[in-house]
Design a protein around this motif. Structure first.
Motif, PDB file in Angstrom:
ATOM      1  N   VAL A   1       0.836  -1.206   0.000  1.00 38.87           N
ATOM      2  CA  VAL A   1       0.000   0.000   0.000  1.00 38.87           C
ATOM      3  C   VAL A   1       0.866   1.249   0.000  1.00 38.87           C
ATOM      4  O   VAL A   1       1.910   1.321   0.663  1.00 38.87           O
ATOM      5  CB  VAL A   1      -0.955   0.008   1.212  1.00 38.87           C
ATOM      6  N   CYS A   2       0.405   2.246  -0.785  1.00 41.10           N
ATOM      7  CA  CYS A   2       1.115   3.509  -0.919  1.00 41.10           C
ATOM      8  C   CYS A   2       0.280   4.627  -0.307  1.00 41.10           C
ATOM      9  O   CYS A   2      -0.949   4.545  -0.246  1.00 41.10           O
ATOM     10  CB  CYS A   2       1.389   3.804  -2.391  1.00 41.10           C
ATOM     11  N   PRO A   3       0.921   5.703   0.136  1.00 42.88           N
ATOM     12  CA  PRO A   3       0.191   6.777   0.827  1.00 42.88           C
ATOM     13  C   PRO A   3      -0.692   7.590  -0.120  1.00 42.88           C
ATOM     14  O   PRO A   3      -0.471   7.625  -1.334  1.00 42.88           O
ATOM     15  CB  PRO A   3       1.317   7.637   1.406  1.00 42.88           C
ATOM     16  N   GLY A   4      -1.697   8.238   0.452  1.00 41.92           N
ATOM     17  CA  GLY A   4      -2.590   9.105  -0.314  1.00 41.92           C
ATOM     18  C   GLY A   4      -3.935   9.210   0.372  1.00 41.92           C
ATOM     19  O   GLY A   4      -4.302   8.355   1.192  1.00 41.92           O
ATOM     20  N   SER A   5      -4.678  10.251   0.038  1.00 40.42           N
ATOM     21  CA  SER A   5      -5.996  10.430   0.654  1.00 40.42           C
ATOM     22  C   SER A   5      -7.101   9.730  -0.141  1.00 40.42           C
ATOM     23  O   SER A   5      -8.024   9.155   0.437  1.00 40.42           O
ATOM     24  CB  SER A   5      -6.333  11.919   0.789  1.00 40.42           C
ATOM     25  N   ARG A   6      -7.005   9.761  -1.465  1.00 40.87           N
ATOM     26  CA  ARG A   6      -8.104   9.206  -2.264  1.00 40.87           C
ATOM     27  C   ARG A   6      -8.173   7.674  -2.144  1.00 40.87           C
ATOM     28  O   ARG A   6      -9.248   7.103  -2.276  1.00 40.87           O
ATOM     29  CB  ARG A   6      -7.929   9.619  -3.729  1.00 40.87           C
ATOM     30  N   ASN A   7      -7.069   7.032  -1.874  1.00 42.27           N
ATOM     31  CA  ASN A   7      -7.079   5.583  -1.689  1.00 42.27           C
ATOM     32  C   ASN A   7      -7.119   5.187  -0.211  1.00 42.27           C
ATOM     33  O   ASN A   7      -6.994   3.999   0.121  1.00 42.27           O
ATOM     34  CB  ASN A   7      -5.870   4.929  -2.361  1.00 42.27           C
ATOM     35  N   SER A   8      -7.308   6.173   0.672  1.00 43.67           N
ATOM     36  CA  SER A   8      -7.213   5.887   2.116  1.00 43.67           C
ATOM     37  C   SER A   8      -8.294   4.926   2.591  1.00 43.67           C
ATOM     38  O   SER A   8      -8.058   4.105   3.488  1.00 43.67           O
ATOM     39  CB  SER A   8      -7.276   7.190   2.921  1.00 43.67           C
ATOM     40  N   ALA A   9      -9.482   5.010   2.004  1.00 48.28           N
ATOM     41  CA  ALA A   9     -10.552   4.088   2.403  1.00 48.28           C
ATOM     42  C   ALA A   9     -10.178   2.652   2.049  1.00 48.28           C
ATOM     43  O   ALA A   9     -10.474   1.711   2.811  1.00 48.28           O
ATOM     44  CB  ALA A   9     -11.856   4.480   1.725  1.00 48.28           C
ATOM     45  N   ILE A  10      -9.519   2.474   0.912  1.00 51.14           N
ATOM     46  CA  ILE A  10      -9.099   1.134   0.499  1.00 51.14           C
ATOM     47  C   ILE A  10      -7.994   0.625   1.405  1.00 51.14           C
ATOM     48  O   ILE A  10      -8.032  -0.520   1.888  1.00 51.14           O
ATOM     49  CB  ILE A  10      -8.625   1.148  -0.972  1.00 51.14           C
ATOM     50  N   VAL A  11      -6.996   1.480   1.667  1.00 46.22           N
ATOM     51  CA  VAL A  11      -5.887   1.096   2.543  1.00 46.22           C
ATOM     52  C   VAL A  11      -6.403   0.768   3.942  1.00 46.22           C
ATOM     53  O   VAL A  11      -5.979  -0.209   4.570  1.00 46.22           O
ATOM     54  CB  VAL A  11      -4.832   2.214   2.592  1.00 46.22           C
ATOM     55  N   HIS A  12      -7.338   1.587   4.440  1.00 46.59           N
ATOM     56  CA  HIS A  12      -7.925   1.339   5.752  1.00 46.59           C
ATOM     57  C   HIS A  12      -8.551  -0.055   5.805  1.00 46.59           C
ATOM     58  O   HIS A  12      -8.318  -0.823   6.755  1.00 46.59           O
ATOM     59  CB  HIS A  12      -8.977   2.400   6.068  1.00 46.59           C
ATOM     60  N   ASN A  13      -9.357  -0.392   4.788  1.00 48.48           N
ATOM     61  CA  ASN A  13     -10.011  -1.698   4.766  1.00 48.48           C
ATOM     62  C   ASN A  13      -9.013  -2.848   4.694  1.00 48.48           C
ATOM     63  O   ASN A  13      -9.162  -3.866   5.376  1.00 48.48           O
ATOM     64  CB  ASN A  13     -10.966  -1.791   3.575  1.00 48.48           C
ATOM     65  N   LEU A  14      -7.996  -2.693   3.850  1.00 47.22           N
ATOM     66  CA  LEU A  14      -6.994  -3.748   3.727  1.00 47.22           C
ATOM     67  C   LEU A  14      -6.286  -3.971   5.060  1.00 47.22           C
ATOM     68  O   LEU A  14      -6.004  -5.113   5.452  1.00 47.22           O
ATOM     69  CB  LEU A  14      -5.981  -3.386   2.635  1.00 47.22           C
ATOM     70  N   ASN A  15      -6.016  -2.899   5.762  1.00 46.95           N
ATOM     71  CA  ASN A  15      -5.352  -3.000   7.057  1.00 46.95           C
ATOM     72  C   ASN A  15      -6.266  -3.593   8.125  1.00 46.95           C
ATOM     73  O   ASN A  15      -5.825  -4.330   9.008  1.00 46.95           O
ATOM     74  CB  ASN A  15      -4.868  -1.626   7.504  1.00 46.95           C
ATOM     75  N   GLU A  16      -7.567  -3.276   8.050  1.00 43.97           N
ATOM     76  CA  GLU A  16      -8.526  -3.791   9.020  1.00 43.97           C
ATOM     77  C   GLU A  16      -8.812  -5.268   8.818  1.00 43.97           C
ATOM     78  O   GLU A  16      -9.174  -5.976   9.760  1.00 43.97           O
ATOM     79  CB  GLU A  16      -9.847  -3.015   8.910  1.00 43.97           C
ATOM     80  N   CYS A  17      -8.671  -5.724   7.595  1.00 43.97           N
ATOM     81  CA  CYS A  17      -9.061  -7.099   7.266  1.00 43.97           C
ATOM     82  C   CYS A  17      -8.040  -8.088   7.839  1.00 43.97           C
ATOM     83  O   CYS A  17      -6.855  -8.050   7.478  1.00 43.97           O
ATOM     84  CB  CYS A  17      -9.150  -7.249   5.750  1.00 43.97           C
ATOM     85  N   PRO A  18      -8.480  -8.984   8.728  1.00 44.85           N
ATOM     86  CA  PRO A  18      -7.531  -9.910   9.367  1.00 44.85           C
ATOM     87  C   PRO A  18      -6.904 -10.916   8.400  1.00 44.85           C
ATOM     88  O   PRO A  18      -5.867 -11.503   8.711  1.00 44.85           O
ATOM     89  CB  PRO A  18      -8.396 -10.626  10.416  1.00 44.85           C
ATOM     90  N   ASP A  19      -7.494 -11.101   7.234  1.00 42.36           N
ATOM     91  CA  ASP A  19      -6.976 -12.081   6.278  1.00 42.36           C
ATOM     92  C   ASP A  19      -5.868 -11.527   5.392  1.00 42.36           C
ATOM     93  O   ASP A  19      -5.249 -12.282   4.630  1.00 42.36           O
ATOM     94  CB  ASP A  19      -8.112 -12.586   5.388  1.00 42.36           C
TER      95      ASP A  19
END
Length: 564
Positions: free
Chosen positions: A25-43
C-alpha cells in the motif's frame, strides 16, 4: 470498523474470497478508504511502500514467492502511472498482480481538479483486464454491477495464464468515514478451467446439479451445429431444457408464454440453472431469471468470459458446450440424482399447452398472422437457412418457429439483417435462403440488394406497417407526442421502387387472401433473381392482435390450472 464506501467494502470482501492475502500500500488520501479496509481485514497482511515505482516491484516480488494474486494500492493521479514499469514486467512474467487505484469521481476528470487524469485504461495492454467500479449508494443494480466487475477482474488474473489486472475505484467525499462493522458477504463467481480439470466440474457444478430437485438448462443463441440435441439428451431426461431457437427431444419452444402465465408460480421456478450459449430473445424470460430466488446459476462459455445475464451467476465453466455437457453427463451418471420427474412433467405439459394454444390461435390479418401462416407453410418447403430480422419479427418467430433461426442477436441491432441473409445466399449454391424482416430494418439496409452477386435463391418477406411498431408495446411511451414521428420513425415508404431498380421480383399483399397467395407463390416460385413479398399491415392492429394473444393465455390460465 470498515469504510462507509460500499464499493470499497465489496472489493475488500471479494479480494479475501478470491484468496488475496498480501497487499503493498502507498500513501494518499483518495485511496485511504481502500488502505484502511486492507489494514482492518484480518486475512490480509499490508506492507507500506512510499514510492509507487518501487511498490509495484515489491508486489511483484511477493507474487513470485506466494504464486497467488498480490495487491498494490495507490492513490489517484500520476501515482498510478508510476506503476507502469512493474505492471509491464508482471505482464511478461505472467504474475497475478492486482493494481487498485483510488480515483476522483468521474465527473471531475479533465476539469482541472487536483490529482485527476483518465485512469480507467491508463495501463493499456499491459493488464489483462481493466475495470472501474461504480459508486453504489444502496442501489441493488449498481451493487450487482460492482460485484460482477470485481469478479471478472480477479478471475482474469489466472485465466489463460497469470497476469496483472487493474481495478479503478472512484470515491467521492467524505473519504474518512469508518462506521461499517462487517464486510458484506459477496457472491463469488467461480471460473473453472476447461476439460483439463474435470474433477472440479464434477465437484462443483455436477454436485449441485445432482442434488437439484428442479434443474433447468437454458440455451441462448448458438451457431447452427454448435450444439445439437443429442448432446443434451441425457440432461433432458432429468431437467427442463429451454431453447428458443430449436426444440430438444419432444419439447416445445413456447417458454415465453409459460413465463407470461405462470412465471410467479414457485412450482415452475428452478433451483439449479445451467446457461449455455449467448443472447436470449425473450426479455420476459431474462427478467424472470433475474428474479429467481435460492438458485445456483452456472454458465458454459467458450473462452471463460463472464456474462452474468441472470444477475446471480455462481460459476463459469470454460469450454465448448458439447464437451462440457459430455463431462457433466459423465460426472452425474453415477450420482443419485434427486427425483425431477414432477418438475419436468409440469413444464412439459405447460409448454405443450402453450404450443397448442399458439397453433390454434387464429390471428386476424396482421404481421402475426403472416408469420404464423409462413411458419406453417415452411413445414412443407425446403429452407435450410431462415433469417429473421430483429425487433418484432424475431419475437414472432419465437412463438411460431420450430426450427433453427438465424438472427443477429449479438447486439440486436436492426442494421444488416438483409445483408447477412444476402451474404448467406451467395455461398449456398441452389439452396434457398429466406429472410423475414420489418420495414425499418429493410429500408435501413436496402443497399444489400444493390449487388451483382444475388440470384433467385434469396426470398424476402418484408413486414411493412409504416413504423417501428415495437415501440407501441413500450408502456408509457404512448404519452409522448414524439413517439410515432421521431422515436418509431413513422413513414409511408414502399419497397416497390427499390426492387425495380435492383431487378428484384416484387409482390405485395394488403389483406389475408393476398398474403396467403403471396407466401404460397414466394415459397414455390422459381426465379433467376431474388423475390420479395411486401406485406402491408396496420401498426395499431398489429399491436392489438399480439396483445389479444397474450391476454388469451392469461384468461385460459384458470381453465388449465388443474392440468398443469
Amino acid at each position: 470498523m470498515y469504510s462507509s464506501k460500499e464499493n470499497v467494502n465489496i472489493l475488500t470482501s471479494l479480494l479475501v474470497a478470491h484468496g488475496v492475502r498480501y497487499a503493498v500500500v502507498c500513501p494518499g488520501s483518495r485511496n485511504s478508504a481502500i488502505v484502511h479496509n486492507l489494514n482492518e481485514c484480518p486475512d490480509i497482511t499490508c506492507y507500506p511502500v512510499t514510492d509507487e515505482r518501487s511498490a509495484g516491484f515489491y508486489a511483484l516480488g511477493i507474487a513470485q514467492v506466494v504464486h497467488r494474486p498480490v495487491v498494490v494500492c495507490v492513490t489517484s493521479g500520476t501515482a498510478l502511472l508510476n506503476l507502469a514499469p512493474a505492471v509491464a514486467e508482471a505482464y511478461y512474467q505472467h504474475m497475478p498482480l492486482v493494481v487498485i487505484s483510488g480515483d476522483r469521481p468521474e465527473q471531475w476528470i479533465d476539469q482541472l481538479d487536483g490529482q485527476t487524469l483518465p485512469q480507467r485504461d491508463a495501463l493499456g495492454r499491459f493488464v489483462k483486464k481493466a475495470v472501474s467500479l461504480p459508486e453504489v449508494d444502496n442501489n441493488d443494480e449498481m451493487h450487482w454491477y460492482c460485484n460482477r466487475l470485481v469478479n471478472e477482474a480477479l478471475n482474469e488474473t489466472s485465466h489463460h495464464g497469470n497476469g496483472p489486472v487493474h481495478i479503478n475505484v472512484p470515491i467521492s467525499e467524505p473519504l474518512f468515514e469508518y462506521n461499517v462493522k462487517e464486510l458484506p458477504k459477496e457472491r463469488v463467481i467461480q471460473l473453472l478451467p476447461p476439460r483439463s480439470n474435470q474433477s472440479l466440474i464434477a465437484l462443483e457444478c455436477a454436485g449441485q446439479f445432482a442434488v437439484a430437485k428442479k434443474p433447468m438448462v437454458v440455451i441462448g443463441q448458438l451457431s447452427t451445429g454448435e450444439l445439437i440435441p443429442q448432446e443434451l439428451f441425457m440432461l433432458s431426461q432429468c431437467a427442463v431444457v429451454v431453447h428458443e431457437a430449436l426444440s430438444v427431444g419432444n419439447g416445445s419452444t413456447n417458454f415465453d408464454e409459460v413465463i407470461h402465465v405462470l412465471g410467479d408460480n414457485p412450482a415452475y421456478q428452478p433451483d439449479f440453472v445451467l446457461y449455455v450459449g449467448d443472447t436470449l430473445v425473450s426479455k420476459r424470460f431474462k427478467q424472470w431469471l433475474r428474479g429467481l430466488k435460492d438458485v445456483h446459476v452456472w454458465a458454459i462459455t467458450e473462452d471463460g468470459s463472464i456474462h452474468d445475464t441472470s444477475m446471480q451467476l455462481y460459476g463459469v465453466i470454460e469450454g465448448s458446450p458439447a464437451d462440457v455437457i459430455d463431462d457433466l453427463v459423465d460426472a452425474v451418471r453415477y450420482k443419485a440424482i434427486s427425483s425431477t420427474a414432477t418438475f419436468k412433467a409440469r413444464w412439459d405439459q405447460a409448454t405443450r399447452l402453450a404450443a397448442y394454444r399458439a397453433m390454434k390461435f387464429q390471428p386476424e390479418y396482421s404481421q402475426m398472422a403472416t408469420v404464423k401462416y409462413l411458419e406453417e407453410k415452411l413445414g412443407k418447403a425446403i429452407y435450410r437457412y431462415i433469417h429473421y430480422g430483429n425487433s418484432s419479427p424475431i419475437r414472432m418467430a419465437n412463438i411460431f418457429a420450430h426450427h433453427y433461426v438465424f438472427c443477429n442477436r449479438g447486439v440486436n441491432g436492426i442494421d444488416g439483417s438483409l445483408s447477412t441473409a444476402a451474404g448467406c445466399s451467395v455461398v449456398t449454391g441452389d439452396e434457398k435462403v429466406l429472410c423475414v424482416l420489418g420495414d425499418l430494418s429493410f429500408f435501413y439496409d436496402q443497399n444489400a440488394l444493390w449487388n451483382q452477386n444475388l440470384n433467385g435463391n434469396l426470398h424476402i418477406v418484408l413486414l411493412n406497417n409504416g413504423k417501428g411498431a415495437i415501440f407501441n408495446m413500450l408502456k408509457g411511451l404512448e404519452k409522448s407526442p414524439a413517439r410515432d414521428k421521431f422515436v418509431a420513425a413513422q413513414h409511408q415508404t414502399t419497397a416497390q421502387g427499390i426492387c425495380k431498380e435492383n431487378n428484384i421480383r416484387y409482390m405485395k399483399a394488403t389483406n389475408m387472401e393476398e398474403m396467403k397467395k403471396g407466401i404460397d407463390s414466394l415459397l414455390n416460385k422459381k426465379s433467376t433473381r431474388p423475390v420479395l413479398l411486401e406485406v402491408f399491415t396496420d401498426s395499431e392492429e398489429d399491436e392489438r392482435v399480439i396483445k389479444s394473444y397474450y391476454n388469451l393465455l392469461k384468461n385460459e390460465k384458470l381453465a388449465n390450472d388443474k392440468k398443469v
